[in-house]
Design a protein around this motif. Structure first.
Motif, PDB file in Angstrom:
ATOM      1  N   ASP A 153      44.247  34.450  29.682  1.00 44.28           N
ATOM      2  CA  ASP A 153      45.621  34.833  30.150  1.00 44.28           C
ATOM      3  C   ASP A 153      46.075  34.540  31.478  1.00 44.28           C
ATOM      4  OD1 ASP A 153      45.730  36.574  27.952  1.00 44.28           O
ATOM      5  OD2 ASP A 153      44.359  38.032  28.518  1.00 44.28           O
ATOM      6  N   VAL A 154      47.123  34.723  31.906  1.00 44.62           N
ATOM      7  CA  VAL A 154      47.576  34.354  33.248  1.00 44.62           C
ATOM      8  C   VAL A 154      48.366  35.527  33.773  1.00 44.62           C
ATOM      9  CG1 VAL A 154      48.120  32.034  32.467  1.00 44.62           C
ATOM     10  CG2 VAL A 154      49.862  33.639  32.107  1.00 44.62           C
ATOM     11  N   GLY A 155      48.572  35.207  35.425  1.00 50.25           N
ATOM     12  CA  GLY A 155      49.315  36.396  36.179  1.00 50.25           C
ATOM     13  C   GLY A 155      48.416  37.549  36.214  1.00 50.25           C
ATOM     14  N   PRO A 156      48.822  38.905  36.190  1.00 51.39           N
ATOM     15  CA  PRO A 156      48.290  39.887  36.400  1.00 51.39           C
ATOM     16  C   PRO A 156      47.446  40.302  35.403  1.00 51.39           C
ATOM     17  CG  PRO A 156      50.445  40.474  36.693  1.00 51.39           C
ATOM     18  CD  PRO A 156      50.369  39.014  36.223  1.00 51.39           C
ATOM     19  N   ASN A 157      47.438  39.885  34.026  1.00 49.61           N
ATOM     20  CA  ASN A 157      46.545  39.902  32.783  1.00 49.61           C
ATOM     21  C   ASN A 157      45.109  39.091  33.019  1.00 49.61           C
ATOM     22  OD1 ASN A 157      48.634  41.356  31.444  1.00 49.61           O
ATOM     23  ND2 ASN A 157      49.587  39.550  30.940  1.00 49.61           N
ATOM     24  N   ALA A 158      45.130  38.227  34.132  1.00 51.53           N
ATOM     25  CA  ALA A 158      43.911  37.465  34.257  1.00 51.53           C
ATOM     26  C   ALA A 158      43.297  37.932  35.507  1.00 51.53           C
ATOM     27  CB  ALA A 158      44.188  35.982  34.621  1.00 51.53           C
ATOM     28  N   GLU A 159      43.826  38.803  36.290  1.00 49.94           N
ATOM     29  CA  GLU A 159      43.120  39.549  37.672  1.00 49.94           C
ATOM     30  C   GLU A 159      41.942  40.118  37.285  1.00 49.94           C
ATOM     31  OE1 GLU A 159      45.904  41.991  39.781  1.00 49.94           O
ATOM     32  OE2 GLU A 159      47.318  40.215  40.069  1.00 49.94           O
ATOM     33  N   MET A 160      40.836  40.103  37.875  1.00 49.27           N
ATOM     34  CA  MET A 160      39.478  40.437  37.520  1.00 49.27           C
ATOM     35  C   MET A 160      39.012  41.153  39.002  1.00 49.27           C
ATOM     36  SD  MET A 160      37.719  37.672  35.073  1.00 49.27           S
ATOM     37  CE  MET A 160      38.659  36.196  35.731  1.00 49.27           C
ATOM     38  N   GLU A 161      37.838  42.061  38.494  1.00 45.11           N
ATOM     39  CA  GLU A 161      37.090  42.403  39.846  1.00 45.11           C
ATOM     40  C   GLU A 161      35.574  42.087  39.339  1.00 45.11           C
ATOM     41  OE1 GLU A 161      37.841  46.711  40.201  1.00 45.11           O
ATOM     42  OE2 GLU A 161      37.338  47.142  38.110  1.00 45.11           O
ATOM     43  N   TYR A 162      35.008  41.629  40.563  1.00 41.26           N
ATOM     44  CA  TYR A 162      33.504  41.371  40.242  1.00 41.26           C
ATOM     45  C   TYR A 162      32.687  42.501  40.780  1.00 41.26           C
ATOM     46  CZ  TYR A 162      34.945  37.053  38.863  1.00 41.26           C
ATOM     47  OH  TYR A 162      35.860  35.728  38.086  1.00 41.26           O
ATOM     48  N   LYS A 163      31.558  42.849  40.450  1.00 37.57           N
ATOM     49  CA  LYS A 163      30.491  43.773  41.134  1.00 37.57           C
ATOM     50  C   LYS A 163      29.215  43.692  40.584  1.00 37.57           C
ATOM     51  CE  LYS A 163      31.507  47.529  37.842  1.00 37.57           C
ATOM     52  NZ  LYS A 163      31.866  48.913  37.509  1.00 37.57           N
ATOM     53  N   ILE A 164      28.114  43.832  41.441  1.00 37.44           N
ATOM     54  CA  ILE A 164      26.933  43.764  41.236  1.00 37.44           C
ATOM     55  C   ILE A 164      26.293  44.922  40.774  1.00 37.44           C
ATOM     56  CG2 ILE A 164      24.550  43.221  42.285  1.00 37.44           C
ATOM     57  CD1 ILE A 164      25.939  41.503  44.600  1.00 37.44           C
ATOM     58  N   VAL A 165      25.631  44.762  39.501  1.00 40.18           N
ATOM     59  CA  VAL A 165      25.403  46.211  38.755  1.00 40.18           C
ATOM     60  C   VAL A 165      23.971  46.298  38.747  1.00 40.18           C
ATOM     61  CG1 VAL A 165      27.472  46.141  37.421  1.00 40.18           C
ATOM     62  CG2 VAL A 165      25.244  45.024  36.677  1.00 40.18           C
ATOM     63  N   ASP A 166      23.075  45.357  38.991  1.00 43.28           N
ATOM     64  CA  ASP A 166      21.785  45.598  38.895  1.00 43.28           C
ATOM     65  C   ASP A 166      20.969  44.266  39.847  1.00 43.28           C
ATOM     66  OD1 ASP A 166      19.379  46.362  38.664  1.00 43.28           O
ATOM     67  OD2 ASP A 166      19.150  45.963  36.432  1.00 43.28           O
ATOM     68  N   GLY A 167      19.768  44.414  39.883  1.00 43.59           N
ATOM     69  CA  GLY A 167      19.046  43.238  40.638  1.00 43.59           C
ATOM     70  C   GLY A 167      18.386  43.776  41.958  1.00 43.59           C
ATOM     71  N   ASP A 168      17.560  42.980  42.514  1.00 48.68           N
ATOM     72  CA  ASP A 168      16.844  43.296  43.606  1.00 48.68           C
ATOM     73  C   ASP A 168      17.631  42.859  45.083  1.00 48.68           C
ATOM     74  OD1 ASP A 168      16.864  40.381  43.302  1.00 48.68           O
ATOM     75  OD2 ASP A 168      14.522  40.635  43.555  1.00 48.68           O
ATOM     76  N   GLY A 169      18.901  42.300  44.867  1.00 46.23           N
ATOM     77  CA  GLY A 169      19.714  41.863  46.333  1.00 46.23           C
ATOM     78  C   GLY A 169      20.828  42.928  46.162  1.00 46.23           C
ATOM     79  N   LEU A 170      20.865  44.130  46.020  1.00 42.92           N
ATOM     80  CA  LEU A 170      21.864  44.844  45.739  1.00 42.92           C
ATOM     81  C   LEU A 170      22.245  45.253  47.578  1.00 42.92           C
ATOM     82  CD1 LEU A 170      21.225  47.602  43.514  1.00 42.92           C
ATOM     83  CD2 LEU A 170      23.192  45.839  43.515  1.00 42.92           C
ATOM     84  N   GLY A 171      21.332  45.414  48.439  1.00 40.36           N
ATOM     85  CA  GLY A 171      21.814  45.393  49.954  1.00 40.36           C
ATOM     86  C   GLY A 171      21.565  44.062  50.617  1.00 40.36           C
ATOM     87  N   VAL A 172      21.389  42.937  49.983  1.00 40.36           N
ATOM     88  CA  VAL A 172      21.248  41.878  50.717  1.00 40.36           C
ATOM     89  C   VAL A 172      22.414  41.216  50.596  1.00 40.36           C
ATOM     90  CG1 VAL A 172      20.108  39.898  51.201  1.00 40.36           C
ATOM     91  CG2 VAL A 172      18.870  41.802  50.676  1.00 40.36           C
ATOM     92  N   PHE A 173      23.071  41.069  49.398  1.00 45.07           N
ATOM     93  CA  PHE A 173      24.240  40.329  49.017  1.00 45.07           C
ATOM     94  C   PHE A 173      25.321  40.985  48.587  1.00 45.07           C
ATOM     95  CE2 PHE A 173      20.733  37.872  48.122  1.00 45.07           C
ATOM     96  CZ  PHE A 173      20.879  36.544  48.791  1.00 45.07           C
ATOM     97  N   LYS A 174      26.817  40.579  48.630  1.00 44.76           N
ATOM     98  CA  LYS A 174      27.726  41.450  47.962  1.00 44.76           C
ATOM     99  C   LYS A 174      28.712  40.472  47.308  1.00 44.76           C
ATOM    100  CE  LYS A 174      30.928  41.203  52.184  1.00 44.76           C
ATOM    101  NZ  LYS A 174      31.600  42.169  53.024  1.00 44.76           N
ATOM    102  N   ILE A 175      29.558  40.881  46.486  1.00 43.09           N
ATOM    103  CA  ILE A 175      30.582  39.923  45.743  1.00 43.09           C
ATOM    104  C   ILE A 175      31.939  40.354  45.983  1.00 43.09           C
ATOM    105  CG2 ILE A 175      30.155  41.088  43.688  1.00 43.09           C
ATOM    106  CD1 ILE A 175      30.229  38.369  42.335  1.00 43.09           C
TER     107      ILE A 175
END
Length: 785
Positions: A290-312
């Protein structure tokens, strides 16, 4: 057969047209059965003819004039006594009339779309008298329409959009064609629409021109644009009708019908442990068609041992997920991190939830790489204190740093001298112990902020920095003194016990409990009969008079020594002298004048007289300066035997030398012999310290000594030479030294030379060197033996 409403209306129109054509195209004016009569006075005469409108077809293409109709009057007996005339729109230019018969013809091709009818006036005249026999009457010629205009799309070509995946029958756009023919006559202007190109995706309503979708689930990602060709045809679409076309560009607009998907299930990135906080580690992106607003995304770290060390976070332009560092990395503490990252659409369309979850997961593994790090101090800031009385070499404190790498290289310490310009402190390179290198003074600098450098022994380029704040503790090493320079006066009429000055003290030291000063008179001043001192016990003291009757003539200034002691341990003291001037005061005790000399001046000498005396003295001084200046300008020249100044004169000589044979113009020996005795002359402006009676003989000594002595001799000679100008000048000497192995090469010395050198080769150099060959050659024609 049963007719509908529309068909019945059409039938009535055709019937009416037929009746008009059959009745009026005979073009005869029906004669009225009533007899004509003439108007007398205001009486109206009844018309003896009745007018009707004429009809004529447009676009007549024949060669002969088109017959329109006939005019006829009851008065006309057919004997040619009556003539007919026309006036009005198009008379004579388009329509003509036979004045004898009354027949009307059209001479030009008519177009209903340009003009639908013409209004004319007709009149019957007596041919002999040229007087009207009938009143003037008005009639209309209407142009009958034919199908000569095709439908036109005035707003074409068209562009339109429709959401992808729209159901069948979704309206896209409406097109409209216009036909210039008469809509009230026949079917010439009745238009129907059809689609020539664009099937089977779209259809068009024949009567309204509304374009609709004809297929379901049209996917923009498969094809996003369609070109349609729409036709409009008159005569209700029957054969023989005229048609026009237009194009319609239909674009499928995007809807969120594609969920995001990561191209890979896992990613791996390597980063150095020295990467600063907030630096970008990696950029990942989930694909979305898709294009435009229909292609807008959000990312998040849901698990792993780097939750406090990295951010996205998400890049709004590219829709990429940007992984950044939140905390410093340490290879020695942890060598890798694993992150579970989810990407999801921000705007989900509930109609397409059946296509699957609009999110996706991936795994990111981050490998930390070891780098050679600089030494790290145990504390970012060290706070230390030292007394300003500390001796040189006193230990103040210790700093410590270590190599965080696995090699744990030894560390050496030093002080960044840019932070300790006066070099007050030293540090032990191995232990990190900081000591004093100079005496300290808190009053000069109470806090020293220095930077300590820690370098790895194996890699000196790796330098860590630690910061040390050294506070200097105060000791009582400054005696108190007056807070300011006091200007104290006492009136001649002062009374005993009168306050003439209040004084206070300051101390550069900073005791923890504040200052406490004690004031008193010194021992030698304690028993004076003029003034006394009273300590106010609040770090101030008051000076009072002990008598009255002060007179400036007797003593104009008094000096009162005051002893001040502080409360330090040990206490310090100082003696400060207060200067008291005796002044003449007014009734309010305000000093008017404190000048004792005013009473000594003669009574008759006023201020104006003093100014006159000063002016005379200044005038005499100016005269003396002018005389001295003139006398200096008339001083004799500095040089005895020079009659003119040669600094800015050009002297021209027209003498010609006699060549090498001319030895009379100058002393040849002076050029050959350095040991020349010159007569010394004295100068008036220089006192000669050394008189040279003869030039010392140069011995066979090293060349550098010869040249040095030669220059010194010339310099000394120039200093005492009265012929030399009295300003700096450039002295040039062509001295080659003596005692050279090659001896002099100058021809000026060859006259007295006994050299055995052979110069016969000069004769082989050509006619230009013949003169030299004759002078130095050994042949029989040699000039010198």
């Amino acid at each position: 057969m049963k007719l509908g409403k529309v068909e019945f209306c059409h039938f009535l129109q055709i019937l009416a047209l037929f009746l008009c054509l059959s009745g009026m195209n005979q073009a005869e004016l029906s004669r009225s059965r009533s007899k004509p009569y003439f108007q007398s006075g205001r009486t109206r005469t009844k018309r003896s003819w009745v007018w009707n409108q004429f009809f004529v077809l447009e676009e007549y293409m024949g060669t002969d004039p088109l017959y329109v109709g006939k005019l006829h009057s009851d008065v006309d007996k057919g004997d040619g006594s009556i003539k007919y005339i026309l006036s009005g729109e198009g008379a004579s230019s388009i329509f003509i009339i036979d004045e004898n018969t009354g027949d009307i013809h059209a001479t030009k091709r008519l177009d209903r779309e340009e003009q639908a009818y013409y209004t004319l006036r007709a009149q019957a005249l007596d041919r002999l008298t040229n007087k009207p026999v009938e009143p003037e009457s008005e009639f209309v010629i209407k142009i009958q329409d034919i199908n000569d205009n095709e439908p036109k799309f005035l707003d074409g070509p068209y562009t339109a959009g429709v959401p992808e995946m729209s159901p069948v029958g979704t309206s896209v756009v409406q097109v409209t064609a216009t036909d210039a023919d008469d809509p009230t006559y026949g079917n010439s202007a009745r238009v129907v629409y059809s689609i020539l190109q664009g099937q089977p995706y779209f259809s068009v309503e024949p009567k309204t021109g509304v374009i609709k979708t004809a297929l379901p689930n049209m996917d923009r990602e498969a094809k996003d644009q369609y070109l349609l060709v729409i036709q409009a045809k008159d005569m209700v679409g029957q054969n023989g009708g005229l048609s026009g076309t237009t194009s319609v560009t239909v674009t499928l607009t995007d809807v969120n019908d594609n969920p995001p998907r990561f191209p890979r299930r896992s990613y791996q990135y390597n980063v150095p442990e020295s990467l600063p906080v907030s630096s970008v580690v990696a950029r990942i992106k989930a694909a979305d068609a898709d294009v435009g607003p229909n292609a807008e995304m959000e990312y998040k770290i849901v698990d792993g041992d780097g939750l406090g060390v990295f951010k996205i976070s998400v890049d709004k332009e590219t829709q990429e997920g940007i992984i950044t560092i939140q905390k410093e990395l340490d290879f020695e503490a942890k060598t890798s991190y694993t992150l579970r990252i989810e990407a999801a659409n921000m705007h989900v369309d509930p109609r397409f939830l059946s296509l699957g979850p609009f999110s996706d997961m991936t795994t990111v593994k981050i490998i930390v790489e070891d780098v050679d790090e600089p030494p790290v101090f145990t504390s970012r800031l060290y706070s230390m204190v030292v007394s300003e009385a500390a001796k040189v070499g006193t230990i103040i404190g210790t700093v410590a740093a270590h190599d965080p790498d696995a090699s744990n290289s030894p560390v050496r310490y030093s002080i960044d001298r840019n932070t300790d310009l006066e070099r007050y402190f030293n540090i032990d390179a191995n232990s990190g112990v900081i000591t004093t290198a100079k005496s300290l003074d808190r009053e000069t600098n109470a806090v020293h902020n220095i930077t300590v450098l820690a370098m790895e022994s194996q890699n000196p380029a790796q330098i860590g920095r630690g910061y040390v704040a050294i506070t200097i503790l105060d000791i009582n090493d400054n005696a108190p003194e007056f807070a300011m320079e006091y200007e104290t006066t006492v009136c001649e009429n002062a009374q005993p016990g009168q306050v003439i000055q209040k004084i206070s003290a300051i101390d550069k030291d900073d005791p923890p409990n504040g200052h406490q000063f004690y004031f008193s008179l010194t021992a030698e001043a304690a028993n004076n009969h003029n003034f006394t001192l009273q300590d106010n016990k609040d770090n101030t003291a008051t000076v009072l008079t002990k008598r009255n009757g002060f007179r400036r003539q007797e003593q104009s200034v008094f000096y009162l020594p005051i002893f001040i002691v502080d409360s330090g341990s040990p206490s310090l003291s100082s003696t400060n002298t207060l200067t008291i001037r005796v002044c003449d005061c007014d009734a309010d005790g305000i000093a008017q004048t404190c000048n004792a000399e005013a009473y000594i001046l003669p009574a008759g000498l006023s201020t104006g007289a003093l100014i006159a005396i000063l002016a005379c003295v200044l005038t005499l001084l100016v005269l003396v300066l002018l005389i001295v200046t003139m006398r200096r300008r008339k001083k004799e020249p500095l040089i005895f035997d020079e009659e003119r100044d040669i600094r800015e004169n050009i002297v021209r000589y027209d003498d010609e030398g006699g060549g090498e044979e001319d030895t009379e113009a100058f002393d040849m020996a002076a050029l050959r012999n350095l040991n020349i005795i010159r007569d010394t002359k004295t100068r008036r402006d220089v006192t000669p310290e050394i008189q040279f009676l003869s030039r010392p003989t140069f011995k066979s000594i090293p060349d550098n000594v010869i040249f040095r002595e030669f220059i010194w001799e010339r310099l000394k000679e120039a200093d005492v030479d009265p012929c030399a100008p009295p300003y700096d000048s450039l002295q040039t000497y062509a001295f080659e030294g003596n005692g050279s192995v090659a001896e002099s090469l100058s021809s000026l010395d060859s006259i007295s030379s006994n050299s055995d050198q052979n110069y016969d080769y000069l004769s082989d150099w050509g006619p230009r060197f013949k003169r030299l060959a004759d002078m130095y050659g050994t042949g029989p024609d040699c000039l010198y033996s």
